[in-house]
Design a protein around this motif. Structure first.
Motif, PDB file in Angstrom:
ATOM      1  N   HIS A   1       0.836  -1.204   0.000  1.00 34.80           N
ATOM      2  CA  HIS A   1       0.000   0.000   0.000  1.00 34.80           C
ATOM      3  C   HIS A   1       0.882   1.270   0.000  1.00 34.80           C
TER       4      HIS A   1
ATOM      5  N   ASN B   1       0.751   2.500  -3.806  1.00 36.43           N
ATOM      6  CA  ASN B   1      -0.390   3.407  -3.911  1.00 36.43           C
ATOM      7  C   ASN B   1      -0.056   4.799  -3.395  1.00 36.43           C
TER       8      ASN B   1
ATOM      9  N   HIS C   1      -3.411   9.353   2.680  1.00 31.92           N
ATOM     10  CA  HIS C   1      -2.597   8.147   2.913  1.00 31.92           C
ATOM     11  C   HIS C   1      -1.665   8.347   4.111  1.00 31.92           C
TER      12      HIS C   1
ATOM     13  N   TRP D   1     -12.862   7.135   1.340  1.00 33.95           N
ATOM     14  CA  TRP D   1     -12.263   7.236   2.661  1.00 33.95           C
ATOM     15  C   TRP D   1     -13.335   7.528   3.697  1.00 33.95           C
TER      16      TRP D   1
ATOM     17  N   ASP E   1      -8.840   4.034   4.857  1.00 37.21           N
ATOM     18  CA  ASP E   1      -8.784   3.889   3.400  1.00 37.21           C
ATOM     19  C   ASP E   1      -9.709   2.752   2.984  1.00 37.21           C
TER      20      ASP E   1
ATOM     21  N   HIS F   1      -7.329  -1.487  -2.937  1.00 37.05           N
ATOM     22  CA  HIS F   1      -5.897  -1.780  -2.792  1.00 37.05           C
ATOM     23  C   HIS F   1      -5.469  -1.806  -1.316  1.00 37.05           C
TER      24      HIS F   1
END
Ligand SMILES: [Fe+2]
Length: 318
Positions: free
Chosen positions: A26, A30, A75, A124, A158, A162
């Motif tokens: 991740h 990502n 993130h 999110w 998240d 993914h």
């Protein structure tokens, strides 16, 4: 501007039911991709000749930049939300959640419900502090680009595939439960205590009337609804009132230029509320003049239009 990578905040080997492989993938593929793309789009935007580039091209790049910036920020917050036991909340954060959601348990259920509702979709779930209101709020974000203006996010989950697929497949319920079990509440609390230091947006400053008390349209409405006796005087200037079509229900219009003539008809035993069109001058001056001679007068902040904006009742101004 070059955006720099943030080191991984959580220690992947300490997480409960979330493997280092999941976090590494991740973080690298990502988060890393969003950051690299953000830098590429930013350089592209910075290199444009904005005088000759079509507006559509500038707009498309700018939107892409916003989306990528939000993706990197969220993130970073996601990785900084993990690493705790999910259960140990300090008094400060527990009482903030209780204040704004009723109880920690109620907060938890609402947060999880928002996450489950996103299943099959990407987005999110964020817990945000809003300085204007001094409150925490859960909200669901579809895509990366939505945020609460002026809000400070302090916890993020998240819900992009993914973030869980290699470990949980389509079982988002198990992934959400694992996230909840790994929330790093000490880190959340540190962000909360930083967020509450942020001042709310500046309110309208009227230094010339700082000694004249005001009342909000909502408070006036509450007075009327509860049957509190109050004298509401519309003191919009004559030139304005001649073309006005409506007037606050329960108010009488009086010419502010002739206040000396009509003030004698008011009672000193009941509060007086004055207001003008927007609440800048005339209503304040009228309240000040009435207070000078002993009336319990206040001006209604925001005036006639604030009253209409909260859907306060009006009648035809005959
Ligand atoms: Fe992600």
């Amino acid at each position: 501007m070059t955006y720099r990578i943030a080191p991984l905040f959580c220690r992947p080997w300490t997480l409960n039911n979330m493997s280092p492989r999941l976090i590494e993938s991740h973080y690298e593929h990502n988060y890393g991709a969003a950051l690299n793309r953000l830098n590429a789009v930013t350089s592209e935007l910075e290199a444009l000749d904005v005088k000759t580039t079509p507006a559509q091209v500038i707009s498309r790049l700018s939107r892409e930049q916003t989306t990528l910036l939000n993706s990197t920020l969220l993130h970073e917050l996601y990785f900084a939300s993990l690493g705790g036991d999910g259960r140990t909340l300090s008094d400060a954060i527990a009482s903030a959640l209780t204040r704004d959601f009723g109880s920690v348990d109620r907060w938890r259920h609402e947060f999880i419900a928002l996450a489950e509702a996103l299943t099959g979709d990407a987005g999110w779930i964020v817990l945000t502090f809003v300085p204007r209101d001094g409150r925490l709020l859960n909200h669901s974000v579809s895509g990366h680009a939505e945020s609460i203006a002026g809000g400070i996010p302090i916890l993020a989950l998240d819900m992009y595939e993914h973030a869980y697929h290699i470990e949980y497949g389509a079982n988002t319920t198990a992934y959400i439960a694992a996230f909840m079990r790994n929330i790093h509440w000490d880190a959340v609390e540190s962000r909360y205590s930083d967020a509450i230091k942020v001042l709310p947006p500046r309110s309208l400053d009227q230094p010339e009337f700082k000694d004249v008390p005001s009342i909000t349209p909502e408070e006036v409405q509450d007075m009327l609804n509860s049957g509190t006796r109050v004298q509401i005087i519309d003191t919009r200037p004559r030139h304005y009132s001649t073309r006005a079509q409506d007037i606050v229900e329960g108010a009488v219009w009086r010419d502010p230029e002739r206040i000396e003539e009509w003030m004698g008809s008011l009672s000193k035993d009941e509060p007086v509320v004055t207001f003008c069109v927007y609440g800048f001058h005339v209503g304040c001056q009228s309240a000040a003049a009435l207070r000078k001679v002993g009336f319990d007068a206040r001006y209604m902040a925001g005036g006639h239009y604030a009253w209409k904006a909260i859907k306060g009742p009006v009648k035809l101004f005959a």
